[in-house]
Design an enzyme around this catalytic site. Structure first.
Site, PDB file in Angstrom:
ATOM      1  N   ASP A 200       0.463  -1.130  -0.280  1.00 18.89           N
ATOM      2  CA  ASP A 200       0.270  -0.474   0.318  1.00 18.89           C
ATOM      3  C   ASP A 200       0.902   1.561   0.181  1.00 18.89           C
ATOM      4  O   ASP A 200       1.865   1.244   0.149  1.00 18.89           O
ATOM      5  CB  ASP A 200      -0.897   0.225   1.655  1.00 18.89           C
ATOM      6  N   ASP A 202       1.520   4.720   1.956  1.00 17.60           N
ATOM      7  CA  ASP A 202       0.905   5.026   4.170  1.00 17.60           C
ATOM      8  C   ASP A 202       1.418   6.375   3.937  1.00 17.60           C
ATOM      9  O   ASP A 202       2.753   6.574   3.166  1.00 17.60           O
ATOM     10  CB  ASP A 202       1.667   4.610   4.860  1.00 17.60           C
ATOM     11  N   ASP A 295      -3.364   4.629   2.460  1.00 17.04           N
ATOM     12  CA  ASP A 295      -3.585   4.791   4.496  1.00 17.04           C
ATOM     13  C   ASP A 295      -3.214   6.206   4.074  1.00 17.04           C
ATOM     14  O   ASP A 295      -2.324   7.372   4.201  1.00 17.04           O
ATOM     15  CB  ASP A 295      -2.454   3.891   5.446  1.00 17.04           C
TER      16      ASP A 295
HETATM   17  P1  8DG Z   1       4.075  -2.413   3.361  1.00 18.87           P
HETATM   18  O1  8DG Z   1       2.809  -1.739   3.231  1.00 18.87           O
HETATM   19  O2  8DG Z   1       5.171  -2.207   2.501  1.00 18.87           O
HETATM   20  O3  8DG Z   1       3.833  -3.951   3.334  1.00 18.87           O
HETATM   21  O4  8DG Z   1       4.727  -2.900   4.416  1.00 18.87           O
HETATM   22  P2  8DG Z   1       5.130  -1.368   5.524  1.00 18.87           P
HETATM   23  O5  8DG Z   1       4.704  -0.213   4.821  1.00 18.87           O
HETATM   24  O6  8DG Z   1       5.915  -1.250   6.616  1.00 18.87           O
HETATM   25  O7  8DG Z   1       3.273  -1.410   6.358  1.00 18.87           O
HETATM   26  P3  8DG Z   1       2.008  -0.690   6.763  1.00 18.87           P
HETATM   27  O8  8DG Z   1       1.333  -2.369   7.205  1.00 18.87           O
HETATM   28  O9  8DG Z   1       1.516   0.069   5.140  1.00 18.87           O
HETATM   29  O10 8DG Z   1       1.942  -0.121   8.233  1.00 18.87           O
HETATM   30  C1  8DG Z   1       3.260   1.083   7.923  1.00 18.87           C
HETATM   31  C2  8DG Z   1       3.658   1.109   9.430  1.00 18.87           C
HETATM   32  O11 8DG Z   1       2.397   1.794  10.314  1.00 18.87           O
HETATM   33  C3  8DG Z   1       3.921  -0.787   9.957  1.00 18.87           C
HETATM   34  O12 8DG Z   1       5.347  -0.467  10.482  1.00 18.87           O
HETATM   35  C4  8DG Z   1       3.182   0.115  11.466  1.00 18.87           C
HETATM   36  C5  8DG Z   1       2.311   1.257  11.742  1.00 18.87           C
HETATM   37  N1  8DG Z   1       1.035   1.300  12.095  1.00 18.87           N
HETATM   38  C6  8DG Z   1       0.380   2.627  12.709  1.00 18.87           C
HETATM   39  N2  8DG Z   1      -0.365   2.175  13.467  1.00 18.87           N
HETATM   40  C7  8DG Z   1      -0.797   1.430  12.226  1.00 18.87           C
HETATM   41  C8  8DG Z   1      -2.387   1.206  12.191  1.00 18.87           C
HETATM   42  O13 8DG Z   1      -3.209   1.416  12.737  1.00 18.87           O
HETATM   43  N3  8DG Z   1      -2.580   0.279  10.924  1.00 18.87           N
HETATM   44  C9  8DG Z   1      -1.306   0.128  10.096  1.00 18.87           C
HETATM   45  N4  8DG Z   1      -1.631  -1.289   9.048  1.00 18.87           N
HETATM   46  N5  8DG Z   1      -0.033   0.197  10.668  1.00 18.87           N
HETATM   47  C10 8DG Z   1       0.005   1.248  11.697  1.00 18.87           C
HETATM   48  O14 8DG Z   1       1.932   2.946  13.971  1.00 18.87           O
HETATM   49 MN    MN Z   2       2.086   0.227   3.528  1.00 17.38          MN
HETATM   50 MN    MN Z   3      -0.844   0.538   5.301  1.00 12.76          MN
END
Ligand code: 8DG
Ligand code: MN
Ligand code: MN
Length: 343
Positions: A200, A202, A295
């Protein structure tokens, strides 16, 4: 080779590049961890995730058990897996094990946006094993989120590239600036860690004037909707309570207002360099856009630094930061603040 400099048991105390010399081991550990997590087996889950994180920091490929001397975060279980991998010279057994584990129904189900562990297990208990079976099963009531998850499954399960993330970033920034010219829009998550692909994109959004962030998300969502590029959106309102102490839970979610969205990204908006463009797969679909998970997190300016630290990840890095704060500094860290328990 291993123990010239002692390796810290905390991810936040280890220098780790994106160069993973031991991908086979870490893939195996992560898939095993995921299986334990499914069975709500927190101990082995954390054990394998911690081991995978530590191994990613090694500047060499592990080829025998001798390479493990002096390394932290390895227990009997993780060592046994490494031993098996080392003996498996063809690496085909371990690869097929990883693929088999990934193809198991419960893990397959949770790969759908909006399907958590509980739902995946419920479907599994009903005897459902494939997406088709879930979708045609009369009693299955899909949430709006899961409907979107199935509808855009192909796009959402293919990785987001950096050029795509940048194109999404431009859209978000342009939209936010319509209302708040001095707002800060920051790419976080895996892309901030300079990963080349992600599941995703962020973003953190904040404004220097306290209170100006109120109502911003609604306006941004409204414009994206009017432009016809908002395919799905789930807004979570802020639950921040000033009297609250930081959470002791290592995996706690934060209290910021946020939105889990799916945007429609026109392929023409993605600027790729020539070499990347060349390997566009022979796609049979003529679809001119791709669904992308986004996000958006709104933070008050005075909590921005902590939110940025928290949302940059990785998950294991964040867990260890909190563990380090608690055990080594007697402080409490979350996405909102750092507390000194002595003061
Ligand atoms: P990806 O998307 O490439 O798979 O990896 P990522 O960007 O590291 O993972 P992510 O699921 O998009 O989450 C980014 C970071 O945000 C992760 O280290 C955890 C943190 N995080 C929070 N709060 C929340 C939340 O409410 N949901 C999610 N999914 N992640 C959160 O601090
Ligand atoms: Mn992510
Ligand atoms: Mn995310």
């Amino acid at each position: 080779s291993s123990s010239v400099v002692a390796i810290s048991p905390y991810a936040c105390q280890r220098r780790t590049s994106l160069n993973n010399y031991n991908k086979l081991f870490t893939d195996a550990f992560e898939v095993l961890a995921e299986n334990y997590e499914m069975n709500e087996n927190k101990g082995p889950y954390l054990g394998f995730m911690r081991a995978a994180s530590m191994i990613k920091s090694l500047p060499y490929a592990i080829s025998s058990m001798k390479d493990l001397e002096g390394l932290p975060c390895l227990g009997d279980q993780t060592k046994a897996v490494i031993e098996q991998c080392c003996q498996d010279t063809e690496k085909s057994t371990i690869k097929s094990c990883i693929n088999f584990a990934r193809s198991q129904s419960i893990i397959l189900f949770t790969s759908v946006f909006g399907v958590g562990q509980k739902t995946a297990e419920k479907w599994f208990r009903k005897g459902l094993r494939t997406f088709e079976e879930v979708q045609v099963h009369k009693e299955t009531k899909l949430t709006k989120m899961q409907i979107a998850g199935f509808l855009y499954y192909e796009d959402l399960s293919s990785f987001v590239t950096k050029p795509e993330a940048d194109a999404i970033g431009q859209i978000i920034e342009d939209t936010v600036r319509l209302f708040m010219p001095d707002a800060l829009v920051t790419l976080t998550g895996g892309f901030r860690r300079e990963k080349k692909i992600g599941h995703d994109v962020d973003f953190l959004i904040t404004t220097p004037v306290p209170g100006n962030e109120n109502g911003l998300l609604e306006k941004v969502i409204d414009v994206l909707h009017q432009q016809g590029i908002l395919l799905y959106c789930d807004v979570v309102e802020s639950t921040f309570d000033k009297s609250r102490l930081p959470s002791r839970k290592v995996d706690a979610l934060d209290h910021f207002q946020k939105c889990f969205a799916i945007l429609k990204l026109l392929k023409q908006k993605v600027i790729t360099s020539n070499c990347e463009e060349a390997e566009e797969p022979s796609n049979t679909s003529t679809k001119e856009w791709k669904a992308i998970r986004v996000d958006l997190v709104i933070t008050p300016f005075d909590q921005y630094a902590f939110a940025l630290l928290g949302w940059t990840g990785s998950r294991q890095f964040e867990r260890d930061l909190r563990r380090f704060a608690t055990h080594e500094r007697k402080m409490m860290l979350d996405n909102h603040a750092l507390f000194d328990k002595n003061k």
